[in-house]
Design a protein around this motif. Structure first.
Motif, PDB file in Angstrom:
ATOM      1  N   CYS A  73       0.838  -1.211   0.000  1.00 24.98           N
ATOM      2  CA  CYS A  73       0.000   0.000   0.000  1.00 24.98           C
ATOM      3  C   CYS A  73       0.868   1.255   0.000  1.00 24.98           C
ATOM      4  CB  CYS A  73      -0.916   0.009   1.216  1.00 24.98           C
ATOM      5  SG  CYS A  73      -2.293  -1.146   1.131  1.00 24.98           S
ATOM      6  N   GLY A  74       1.975   1.171   0.742  1.00 22.59           N
ATOM      7  CA  GLY A  74       2.897   2.304   0.771  1.00 22.59           C
ATOM      8  C   GLY A  74       3.467   2.609  -0.599  1.00 22.59           C
ATOM      9  N   VAL A  75       3.777   1.546  -1.365  1.00 21.75           N
ATOM     10  CA  VAL A  75       4.289   1.730  -2.732  1.00 21.75           C
ATOM     11  C   VAL A  75       3.242   2.422  -3.605  1.00 21.75           C
ATOM     12  CG1 VAL A  75       5.028   0.543  -4.830  1.00 21.75           C
ATOM     13  CG2 VAL A  75       5.870  -0.227  -2.601  1.00 21.75           C
ATOM     14  N   PHE A  76       1.987   1.918  -3.546  1.00 28.21           N
ATOM     15  CA  PHE A  76       0.922   2.534  -4.335  1.00 28.21           C
ATOM     16  C   PHE A  76       0.748   4.003  -3.964  1.00 28.21           C
ATOM     17  CE2 PHE A  76      -0.925  -1.913  -4.694  1.00 28.21           C
ATOM     18  CZ  PHE A  76      -0.638  -2.032  -6.047  1.00 28.21           C
ATOM     19  N   GLY A  77       0.726   4.266  -2.668  1.00 30.72           N
ATOM     20  CA  GLY A  77       0.525   5.645  -2.226  1.00 30.72           C
ATOM     21  C   GLY A  77       1.642   6.563  -2.677  1.00 30.72           C
ATOM     22  N   ALA A 135       3.464  10.911  -6.113  1.00 32.03           N
ATOM     23  CA  ALA A 135       4.455  11.483  -7.029  1.00 32.03           C
ATOM     24  C   ALA A 135       3.799  11.894  -8.346  1.00 32.03           C
ATOM     25  CB  ALA A 135       5.572  10.474  -7.279  1.00 32.03           C
ATOM     26  N   LYS A 136       2.898  11.046  -8.855  1.00 32.20           N
ATOM     27  CA  LYS A 136       2.185  11.388 -10.090  1.00 32.20           C
ATOM     28  C   LYS A 136       1.358  12.651  -9.901  1.00 32.20           C
ATOM     29  CE  LYS A 136       1.505   7.168 -12.793  1.00 32.20           C
ATOM     30  NZ  LYS A 136       1.709   7.824 -14.092  1.00 32.20           N
ATOM     31  N   MET A 161      -4.805  12.830  -4.335  1.00 30.56           N
ATOM     32  CA  MET A 161      -4.255  12.984  -2.991  1.00 30.56           C
ATOM     33  C   MET A 161      -5.258  12.529  -1.935  1.00 30.56           C
ATOM     34  SD  MET A 161      -1.215  13.879  -3.486  1.00 30.56           S
ATOM     35  CE  MET A 161      -0.757  14.231  -1.799  1.00 30.56           C
ATOM     36  N   ASP A 162      -6.547  12.755  -2.181  1.00 32.49           N
ATOM     37  CA  ASP A 162      -7.568  12.279  -1.251  1.00 32.49           C
ATOM     38  C   ASP A 162      -7.562  10.752  -1.194  1.00 32.49           C
ATOM     39  OD1 ASP A 162     -10.222  13.092   0.306  1.00 32.49           O
ATOM     40  OD2 ASP A 162     -10.689  11.352  -0.930  1.00 32.49           O
ATOM     41  N   CYS A 163      -7.422  10.111  -2.365  1.00 29.97           N
ATOM     42  CA  CYS A 163      -7.380   8.643  -2.411  1.00 29.97           C
ATOM     43  C   CYS A 163      -6.145   8.096  -1.695  1.00 29.97           C
ATOM     44  CB  CYS A 163      -7.398   8.165  -3.867  1.00 29.97           C
ATOM     45  SG  CYS A 163      -8.988   8.366  -4.696  1.00 29.97           S
ATOM     46  N   VAL A 164      -5.011   8.781  -1.863  1.00 29.54           N
ATOM     47  CA  VAL A 164      -3.784   8.367  -1.161  1.00 29.54           C
ATOM     48  C   VAL A 164      -4.004   8.431   0.348  1.00 29.54           C
ATOM     49  CG1 VAL A 164      -1.392   9.002  -0.669  1.00 29.54           C
ATOM     50  CG2 VAL A 164      -2.224   9.015  -3.029  1.00 29.54           C
ATOM     51  N   ALA A 165      -4.645   9.508   0.803  1.00 32.19           N
ATOM     52  CA  ALA A 165      -4.912   9.650   2.243  1.00 32.19           C
ATOM     53  C   ALA A 165      -5.817   8.531   2.741  1.00 32.19           C
ATOM     54  CB  ALA A 165      -5.542  11.015   2.514  1.00 32.19           C
ATOM     55  N   SER A 170      -8.151  -0.112  -4.722  1.00 33.79           N
ATOM     56  CA  SER A 170      -8.826  -0.218  -6.020  1.00 33.79           C
ATOM     57  C   SER A 170      -9.310   1.147  -6.479  1.00 33.79           C
ATOM     58  CB  SER A 170     -10.009  -1.185  -5.922  1.00 33.79           C
ATOM     59  OG  SER A 170      -9.579  -2.481  -5.583  1.00 33.79           O
ATOM     60  N   HIS A 171      -9.884   1.908  -5.544  1.00 35.45           N
ATOM     61  CA  HIS A 171     -10.362   3.254  -5.873  1.00 35.45           C
ATOM     62  C   HIS A 171      -9.204   4.130  -6.329  1.00 35.45           C
ATOM     63  CE1 HIS A 171     -13.202   6.772  -4.563  1.00 35.45           C
ATOM     64  NE2 HIS A 171     -12.736   6.916  -5.784  1.00 35.45           N
ATOM     65  N   LEU A 172      -8.085   4.055  -5.615  1.00 35.26           N
ATOM     66  CA  LEU A 172      -6.908   4.837  -5.993  1.00 35.26           C
ATOM     67  C   LEU A 172      -6.449   4.491  -7.407  1.00 35.26           C
ATOM     68  CD1 LEU A 172      -4.484   6.697  -5.412  1.00 35.26           C
ATOM     69  CD2 LEU A 172      -3.360   4.753  -4.320  1.00 35.26           C
TER      70      LEU A 172
END
Length: 404
Positions: A44-48, A53-54, A70-74, A117-119
């Motif tokens: 999850c940390g990798v995805f976030g 960064a993107k 950024m909301d999805c990352v949070a 999945s949402h992210l």
């Protein structure tokens, strides 16, 4: 990214199977459970990190997309923290409290799969929207630049500086679109991928030709130089429309099947039938924080986009009519979405009713704009005896030719 998604889906699947086994026995957390949770948390940390960064580097000019990412990352990070906290509660629970703790843990696992999945949906969907937006922006810039090729010499001498600026913007927009097309060509296979790769090569040549023909016109306003300039822009427009017509919706990309697999495996954490992928977005997509200044800025964009639309009765090129309307409709749809978010935030309760009425009027006017354009195109086709392009305008400016 696709390999990371597969690996993460396998990690979630393994965690789900372990949880279901231990939960059915109301057993104490096995020694392998913390390690499995740690593996999921690291993924999850990798995805976030990748998504953040993107959002920061690639979407600085698209504030609404950046904010959504950024909301999805949070949300992913919150889900990870919740999973780790519930794991601690589970380990400390006695026999009587453990059954409830296992149910809470199941929901935490599902929240992980849902938030990731949402992210991923937002990330891949944003890349598709950015590609489309870049294409429509290029067509808009081409439409603004092409008329310089037919301006009378006295007028062109007065606007030479503006012509050079317009050509430079067209060149910049062209190469931006080409870069996005090249990226998409690597995500798919077959004839469409080949067509996109060829388009990128053609765009590079046309970009050089655009600058050359502009410089030639600045030196000599001959008919040949004018024709070469206009012809170059027309070719850019033609290829751009072709690409916008063939790009796959994000849901058709192979990576979406991987996201569906991930979400389905996470859904099984509560012992239910796997849910469809759209349930991720239906679960509660956050509204954007829209300010009055945001509405004014986007409203001004709509007004500017409507200027060429008003000139339709004098436009001879059928596809240009479609492009003008699609650009205006896309901007109007964006404005409508932002207005809906502003209303939902209930920042000005006294204005909620009139704003809601305005939102309905906006949506109706957008549909009427598209209908009126297609009626005009039908009359134009009849006047010319049929044949030629059958492309139509569509609400929101969606690619693919609309309702042909």
């Amino acid at each position: 990214m696709e390999a990371v998604i597969d690996s993460f889906a396998d990690s979630v699947s393994g965690l789900v199977l372990l949880v279901l086994k231990l939960q059915s026995e109301n057993a104490k957390p096995a020694g392998t459970l913390p390690a499995a949770v740690d593996g999921v948390a690291k993924a999850c940390g990798v995805f976030g990190d990748v998504a953040q960064a993107k959002a920061t580097k690639e979407y600085a000019d698209h504030e609404d997309v950046q904010a959504e990412m950024m909301d999805c990352v949070a949300r992913v990070r919150e889900a990870v923290a919740k999973l780790q906290a519930v794991l601690g509660e589970l380990g400390a629970a006695d026999d009587d409290a453990r059954a409830l703790a296992w149910r809470r843990f199941q929901r935490a696992v599902q929240a992980i799969a849902s938030s990731v999945s949402h992210l991923l949906l937002v990330v891949y969907g944003a890349e598709h929207r950015r590609l489309e937006m870049a294409g429509y922006l290029l067509l808009e810039t081409c439409a603004a630049t092409k008329p310089y090729g037919s301006k009378p010499e006295p007028e062109l001498q007065k606007t030479a500086k503006q012509m050079v600026e317009s050509v430079n913007k067209c060149s910049s927009d062209l190469m931006t679109f080409a870069a996005y097309v090249q990226a998409r060509s690597k995500e798919i296979e077959g004839p469409k991928s080949d067509q996109m790769k060829k388009a990128v090569g053609d765009f590079e040549k046309l970009n050089a030709r655009l600058v050359e023909t502009c410089n030639a016109m600045m030196q000599d306003l001959s008919a040949a130089n004018r024709q070469a300039f206009v012809g170059t822009i027309s070719e850019i427009e033609r290829i751009t429309r072709e690409i916008l017509d063939i790009i796959k919706p994000p849901e058709e990309l192979d990576v979406y099947k991987q996201i569906q697999d991930l979400f389905s495996k996470g859904s099984m954490a509560v012992g239910s039938v796997p849910k469809p992928l759209h349930a991720v977005l239906d679960a509660g997509k956050p509204s954007r924080d829209v300010s009055p200044d945001d509405l004014k800025r986007t409203g001004d964009e709509v007004k500017r986009a409507l200027v060429p639309v008003k000139a339709h009765p004098t436009v001879a090129e059928r596809d240009q009519v479609v492009d003008n309307t699609n650009v205006a409709s896309a901007k109007a749809a964006k404005y409508g979405d932002m207005l809906a978010d502003y209303i939902a935030a209930d920042k000005q309760p006294a204005l909620k009713q009139p704003l809601s009425a305005a939102h309905q009027d906006m949506e109706r006017a957008n549909r009427e704009l598209v209908d009126a354009t297609n009626d005009y195109l039908q009359a134009l086709d009849a006047e010319k005896g049929g044949g030629g392009s059958k492309k139509k305008a569509s609400v929101g400016g969606a690619s693919g030719g609309g309702a042909s």
